[in-house]
Structure formats: C-alpha cells, structure tokens
Design a protein around this motif. Structure first.
Motif, mmCIF file in Angstrom:
data_model
loop_
_atom_site.group_PDB
_atom_site.id
_atom_site.type_symbol
_atom_site.label_atom_id
_atom_site.label_comp_id
_atom_site.label_asym_id
_atom_site.label_seq_id
_atom_site.Cartn_x
_atom_site.Cartn_y
_atom_site.Cartn_z
ATOM 1 N N UNK A 451 0.825 -1.199 0.000
ATOM 2 C CA UNK A 451 0.000 0.000 0.000
ATOM 3 C C UNK A 451 0.866 1.259 0.000
ATOM 4 N N UNK A 452 2.146 1.033 0.105
ATOM 5 C CA UNK A 452 3.061 2.169 0.205
ATOM 6 C C UNK A 452 3.986 2.176 -1.005
ATOM 7 N N UNK A 463 11.693 1.124 -10.975
ATOM 8 C CA UNK A 463 11.315 2.464 -11.437
ATOM 9 C C UNK A 463 9.792 2.589 -11.490
ATOM 10 N N UNK A 464 9.300 3.675 -10.926
ATOM 11 C CA UNK A 464 7.861 3.921 -10.985
ATOM 12 C C UNK A 464 7.619 4.993 -12.037
ATOM 13 N N UNK A 465 6.831 4.619 -13.045
ATOM 14 C CA UNK A 465 6.611 5.543 -14.157
ATOM 15 C C UNK A 465 5.536 6.556 -13.830
ATOM 16 N N UNK A 466 4.493 6.057 -13.226
ATOM 17 C CA UNK A 466 3.386 6.966 -12.945
ATOM 18 C C UNK A 466 2.508 6.386 -11.857
ATOM 19 N N UNK A 467 1.712 7.274 -11.326
ATOM 20 C CA UNK A 467 0.746 6.842 -10.332
ATOM 21 C C UNK A 467 -0.620 7.298 -10.835
ATOM 22 N N UNK A 468 -1.376 6.376 -11.384
ATOM 23 C CA UNK A 468 -2.625 6.776 -12.029
ATOM 24 C C UNK A 468 -3.820 6.303 -11.218
ATOM 25 N N UNK A 469 -4.955 6.864 -11.566
ATOM 26 C CA UNK A 469 -6.189 6.420 -10.913
ATOM 27 C C UNK A 469 -7.345 6.675 -11.842
ATOM 28 N N UNK A 470 -8.442 6.075 -11.440
ATOM 29 C CA UNK A 470 -9.629 6.150 -12.275
ATOM 30 C C UNK A 470 -10.362 7.439 -11.985
ATOM 31 N N UNK A 471 -10.673 8.155 -13.051
ATOM 32 C CA UNK A 471 -11.519 9.329 -12.835
ATOM 33 C C UNK A 471 -12.943 8.841 -12.717
#
Lengths: 510, 274
Positions: A451-452, A463-471
């Motif tokens: 969760x972290x 490598x973390x490319x992005x942190x996305x979420x659902x609109x």
C-alpha cells in the motif's frame, strides 16, 4: 515521521472506505453494545466513615500511675472481627432494610456474605480505621456505613469495659489470696513465739549483756586471786626470813667498813705526800685497809652463805606472829574467791546455752517473718492495684476513657463511583469510532499487500513511471455520494441513539 | 505537451527515413485539428501527419461521453492525473525512439485488469496529432475494453491468427477516439489453449506496426502471475509496463513478475489508485 503518520491516516481512510460495509457493521455493533452496556451498567455508591482510635486522651496523663485506660491495640483487627460477627451484620442488614423479621436464615446468610464482600475496612495511618461500603442505592450505602461505624464504636467500648472489669476481678482475687496467706504466716509466728518464751524480742541482747558482765567478773576475780596468791607467797617469804630484815646489821657494818677504808685511803694519800711508802704509818694504814677489805669480804660472804642459821631469829618475833595471821587471812580470801569464780563459770555456761537456744529460735522466726514480709509487700501492692483497676473500670463504665470515636461520619453519596454511565457513553463513542479503524488497519497489516509506493521504490528498487487512478464519472460519483450519505446517516442514527440515552439519563428515566 | 518533449520529437523526426511515406494509408473522413503546439515544422512530419489525418473516423466520443467512461480528455480538469499520463507518454516515447513501438501492459494481480489504464494511455498518446495508437486486447477473459470503446466485434485477434479467411482489416476497429484503433481478442475462444505462440501473432504485430508511422501499440495482456499467454506475448513486445494496483499485490508477487519479465524489458511500474 509526519509523512509516515500522514500515510497511515490516508491508508486507513482508504481501507475503511474500501471495506465500508465491514467498518460500518463493526461501528454499529460496538456503538450499540456500549449504549446497552451504559444503560444496564449497575451504578454503585460508596459511603465511608472514618473512626479514630486514640490511646492518648485527656484522662490518661491525669490518671498516670493510678489507672490504666484500656487501649484498643489493634483497631483494624477489631473492625474485621466485627465484620465477621453475625449479630453485627444482621443489625446492619436490618438498618439497611435488606431484611425484616420474616426473612429466612438462608437468605440472611447470603446477604451477610454479600455485605461482607462489599465492605472495605482499611487502616489509614496508625490509629485511623476507614470503613467503606458500596451499594446500588446511595441511601442504603449511607445507612449501612453509618450503622457499621456505630457498631464499631459500641463494640470497642464494650470490649474495653469487659477488659477492665475482668482486670479488676482478677486483681481482687489475687489480693484476697495474699491476704489469707499473710494471715496464716502471722498466726504461725504467734504460735511459735508462744512455744519459745525465752525468745521474746530482746532476749538475745539481755543474755549477751549478761554474758559480758559474767566474763568481766570472772576476769576481775582472776586478777584478785592472783594478787592474793602473790601476797601469800611474799608473806611466807617474809616469815622464813628471806625478806631482807636479817641482813640490815651486816650491811650497816659493811658500810661502816667502807667508810673506814675511804678515810684510811685519804689518810694514806696525805701521808704519801709527806712520806715514803716505807714509812711505818703508811704501812700500817695499808695493813689497816687490807684488813678492813677482808672484813668487808667476810661480811658479804657470811651474809650470802649463812642464810638459815638466823631463821630462828624471827620465829617468835611479833612480826612473825603478825605475818602468820596475815597469811591465814590471805588463804581464806583466796579460797573464797575461787569458789566464787566457779559459781560464775557455771552461770556463764548456762547463759551460753541460752544464747544457742535463742539463735535457733531467731532463725526459725526470721524465716517465718520473711515470708510474712513478702506477703505483706505483695498484698499492699495488690490493694493499690485493685484500687487503680476499680477506677479504670468505673472510667470505662462512665465512658470517660473512650478512645474510639467517629472522626468523619458516614455521608450520603451523591455521585456513583466506579465505571459510570458517562464513562461508558464516552468510551462507546470513542471505541466505536476507533474499532473499525483499528480493524481495517490490522487487516491491512496482516494481508501484507503493498500500500506504500515507497516499498516499490526503495525496497524493490523498481522504477515507478506513474501513479494513475480512475476518474470517476457522474454515476460513480453519485453512487459514492449515496454511500457517503448512507454511512453518515448510520453514524447520525447511532449518535442520536446516544443522545436519546443521555437525555433519558438526565430525565432520570433510565 | 511539454517543451522538452516537443524538442525531443523534433529531433527524432529529422532523423527518420522516408519509408513512412510509402506505407499504405487508410482513406477516410478528414477530421482535422489545429496543431496546438505549432512546433513541428519538418516536411516528413507534415507528411506523416497528413497520412494520419486521412484516417477514417465515423463517430467520435463527446467530452461528456469521455468523462463518463473515465477517459482523460481535453476537458479533464484533474491536472495531476493528466501530468501522470503525460509523464508516462514521455517515457514511452523516449524508449521508442524513431521506431514504432510495442508496449505490453500487464497487471501484477490476477484480480485486477488494467483495461482503463491501457485505454487512457493509448488515448493520451493519440492526443498528439502526429501519433496513432493501437490497443490489442490479448486477454481472452477481458471484454471490458470492447465496452470502453463501444465496439461489438465480429472477429478478433484469435480469429485472425487461427483462420486465414479473416483479413487484418476486419479485426482492426475504429474507436470513437481520434487516431486510436482497437483489435479485440475475438469471440469464439477456447479458454484453455495457448493462442499467441503462433508465428502469425508476430506477423500480425509486424504488419500492424507498419500501417502508420508513429504508431504505438499497446497489448493488453492478462496478469503475468496468471497466464502463460503473457509470457509468450513478452517476445512480441519491446517494453513492458507492470501495473501494480493498490492493496492487491504482495512484495513477492511483484518480485516474481519482474523476474519473469526481465529487468531490461521492464519499462517500469505504474501504480494504480495509490
């Protein structure tokens, strides 16, 4: 750290939302449980009384050495024993209104046990006992505590009275016993004295004086006898002529001769100044001196050698006759003195025997007297003590020596104690909100899911490319709003239940 | 589009070959749009743009429809999310260089499919008028993407691979989003079979790649922990994006997924709903 806390809060909220059904169920369950618990929780009221047990009251120093104030040495023990006494507890039960005359013995026993378990007795400092009692009814708690403290005071005073009473009785018995003993001892002395008349008090002294006089008399007699004896011997000597009277003529002659010699010697010296030794006068004088000297010699010889031949000289002289009668008288006196001495010796012996007898009696009597003296001392002491005990007893009866009194009287408790309604309500409020949070947090910890994002970045080094979420679209937003309203409604309902309960409580209907 | 990104693209275009010009074009309605950046000036880019501009487009999603479906669009106000996708796009473009580029998107957990992530990613790339993107659904259990693009497919990838009667054109569907094409997985699928080991899969990918310049292909693969298909598909793709959903993946799961993908092939992790 702050970031960590922030993360945890965000995570918990997210998790709660993700498991909202579980969280809300837990919330409702916990909140309602607490509300019920608060409604049903028995209230307890505690009343207490403090009793001071003081062994230094005003009477004590005043009566120092005379009377003893009974000290309640262990008030705590006394209080405990009171609590185990059935009669005392039954009294408490009656006053508290638990029982009446129709209550069965079994019920009373149960209630007694119940009361005992709700009573607390403890020492508050050296001489202070605190009795506290808790009950659901404040009035009853007060009454029970009050009666308990009163019973305690009463019991302790009774105990004191009993104690001093029994002390008096004991000392009295002892005193009587000693009196009888003393009487017996005195009687024994009296009887003994009657049996031994000699041994009246002072007999010993008189006898001793007598012995002293007798001894002195004997000594005087001895001296007198000795004097008479020597007198006799002297008289006898005189009678036999040894006394020197017969030599007086011879000595006179001798002295004359010596004077003649010295005269001749003077004459000789004078002549020698004028004449030679061959001078006939001188020779003559010399011869005369020699002759005179010889005469002196023969005089001395005759005086010492020829003693007896002149005895007869005195035989019939008047001196001898006087002497003889003197001797007779002396002899008579001596024999008289001797017989007197014998008499005195006899007396002395008698007195000595008497002394021995007196000594034996005295020993016996002093034995008897000593016993009597001991008894007397003891008896006197006991009489004094008996008087002290009597005063102590009277003091306790008059409750003058009271040393247990109520310092802080029992009171009517206003506030219930222990876990109270408000505590439970507040606790319910907090716990019901906290429980779901803790639960989901615990679940999140247990399932080990990530969760972290830091775990991926730092621990897995990926490598973390992005942190996305659902609109969320409008339907989803609406659904979410509906859930939010539902949750809020449930929370509001629970709170209103709490509010209602508090209101009931304030109106005293619960 | 950031300045850096534009400069990068410009540089790339200048080095590119002419062959793009020769690729066959779809002829369709012209739905032109003004170049927002106005920084692309090369002739070649213009020609590519022209090609792309000629792409068929029957129907377009309105802004409302896009928002309803959860797409990133020009009307999206959530700049944070837009930036996240933009960054992702920049990184992919960087990896791709001048070539057309195949990205495999797979989820680390079986109970999460990355459909919306892949759809949005493809849509973000297609925002640029010089680029087209294609989504290939290779997850036989996932028809969600069909719904997202509003498509009722007759044929799909599996049909094309299995039967030579189906033409490539028949499986490439036009979507209601500009410059975005879609190949569904197909309808009649035996779930147990391995579908993508065939050489025809590679051919398919290759021919699709050549249709347009600046084409970005996204393969929606099932969760790597779950399906052997995904491992096979790895061979056909240039880079892999691993989607990690919030609270659904374990450390070990991620480690194993990365291990099967291989570090050099892994573009990176995309966190979802963190």
């Amino acid at each position: 750290m702050n970031k960590g806390i922030e993360f945890i809060i965000r995570m918990v909220l997210k998790e709660v939302w993700a498991r909202k059904k579980l969280a809300v169920s837990v919330y409702v369950l916990v909140a309602i449980s607490f509300a019920l618990l608060a409604a049903k929780w028995p209230q307890t009221f505690t009343s207490s009384a403090t009793i001071i047990v003081d062994d230094r009251n005003i009477i004590r120093p005043l009566m120092e050495g005379t009377a003893q104030t009974t000290a309640l040495t262990e008030p705590l023990k006394l209080a405990r024993s009171m609590m185990s006494s059935r009669t005392s507890l039954k009294e408490v039960l009656t006053i508290g209104g638990w029982i009446n005359s129709e209550t069965s013995a079994k019920e009373i026993a149960t209630l007694t046990e119940n009361i005992r378990s709700r009573t607390e007795i403890k020492n508050q400092g050296k001489n202070i006992v605190k009795i506290s009692f808790r009950d659901g009814d404040p009035e009853r708690a007060y009454l029970a505590t009050k009666s308990m403290s009163e019973i305690f005071i009463r019991e302790s005073n009774l105990i004191k009275q009993r104690e001093s009473e029994s002390a008096y009785v004991f000392i009295n018995t002892q005193a009587e016993k000693y009196r009888a003993k003393l009487k017996d001892a005195d009687l024994a002395i009296k009887e003994f004295r009657e049996k031994n008349v000699d041994s009246t008090p002072g007999a010993m002294r008189v006898t001793n004086e007598r012995i002293l006089t007798l001894t002195r008399n004997i000594e005087d007699l001895d001296i007198e006898i000795l004097g008479q004896k020597s007198k006799l011997a002297a008289q006898r000597e005189q009678l036999s002529g040894g006394g020197g009277a017969e030599n007086t003529a011879s000595i006179n002659r001798e002295n004359l001769l010596r004077v003649r010699i010295s005269e001749l010697k003077v004459k000789l010296e004078d002549l020698r100044l004028i004449y030679k030794d061959t001078y006939p006068d001188i020779i003559q004088i010399k011869t005369q001196i020699a002759t005179t000297t010889d005469q002196i010699k023969s005089e001395i010889e005759s005086r010492s050698a020829k003693k007896t031949y002149r005895k007869e000289e005195l035989a019939d002289s008047p001196i001898a006759q006087t002497l003889r009668s003197e001797i007779l008288r002396t002899q008579t006196k001596t024999s008289t003195l001797n017989s007197r001495k014998e008499q005195l010796f006899l007396l002395l012996k008698k007195e000595r025997e008497k002394v021995n007898r007196i000594n034996a009696v005295e020993a016996e009597i002093s034995e008897l007297t000593r016993e009597s003296a001991v008894n007397t001392t003891k008896y006197n002491q006991l009489i004094a003590q008996r008087e002290s005990a009597r005063i102590s007893k009277d003091m306790d009866v008059a409750q003058q020596g009271i040393n247990a009194r109520i310092q802080e009287a029992a009171y009517l408790p206003v506030k219930s104690n222990g876990v109270r309604f408000l505590h439970l309500i507040i606790l319910g409020f907090i716990v019901s909100l906290g429980a779901p949070l803790v639960l989901v947090f615990g679940l999140a910890l247990i399932d080990q899911k990530i969760r972290d994002p830091q775990v991926i970045l730092e621990k897995l080094q990926l490598p973390v490319l992005a942190n996305v979420y659902q609109i969320k679209n409008k339907y989803e937003k609406r659904a979410e709003l509906r859930s939010q309203i539902a949750v809020a409604t449930i929370v509001a309902l629970v709170w209103s239940v709490y509010a209602f309960e508090i209101w009931l409580k304030i109106q005293d209907k619960l | 589009m950031s300045i850096i990104e534009s400069a990068f693209l410009k540089n790339k275009k200048e080095q590119s070959h002419n062959k793009n010009k020769n690729t066959p074009d779809d002829i369709g309605d012209i739905v032109g749009r003004a170049d927002q950046d106005g920084m692309i000036s090369s002739n070649k880019i213009v020609s590519a743009k022209e090609n792309i501009a000629k792409m068929k487009q029957k129907r377009l999603y309105s802004q409302e429809e896009l928002a309803e479906l959860g797409f990133i669009s020009k009307a999206t106000t959530d700049t944070k999310l837009i930036n996240e996708y933009r960054n992702l796009r920049t990184k992919l473009v960087e990896y791709a260089g001048q070539k057309n580029f195949v990205t495999l998107v797979t989820s680390v957990s079986a109970n999460f499919n990355a459909s919306m992530v892949i759809a949005n990613l493809a849509a973000t790339l297609a925002l640029d008028e010089g680029k087209t993107s294609l989504v290939i659904n290779a997850d036989i259990n996932n028809s969600e993407i069909d719904n997202i693009f509003g498509i009722e497919p007759k044929f799909g990838l599996v049909d094309f691979i299995r039967s030579s009667d189906v033409a490539l054109d028949e499986i490439i569907y036009e979507t209601p989003i500009n410059r975005l094409r879609y190949i569904p997985v197909g309808l009649n699928i035996e779930s147990s079979a391995e579908h993508f080991s065939d050489a025809r899969m590679k051919e398919t990918i290759a021919s699709v790649l050549e249709r347009y310049p600046e084409r970005y292909i996204f393969i929606n693969a099932p969760s790597i922990s779950q399906s052997a298909d995904t491992r096979i598909l790895l061979g056909t793709s240039d880079k892999v994006i691993l989607v990690v959903p919030y609270g659904k993946a374990t450390e070990d799961g991620i480690r194993q997924a990365v291990l099967s993908i291989g570090k050099e092939k892994l573009a990176g992790i995309v966190l979802n709903e963190f």
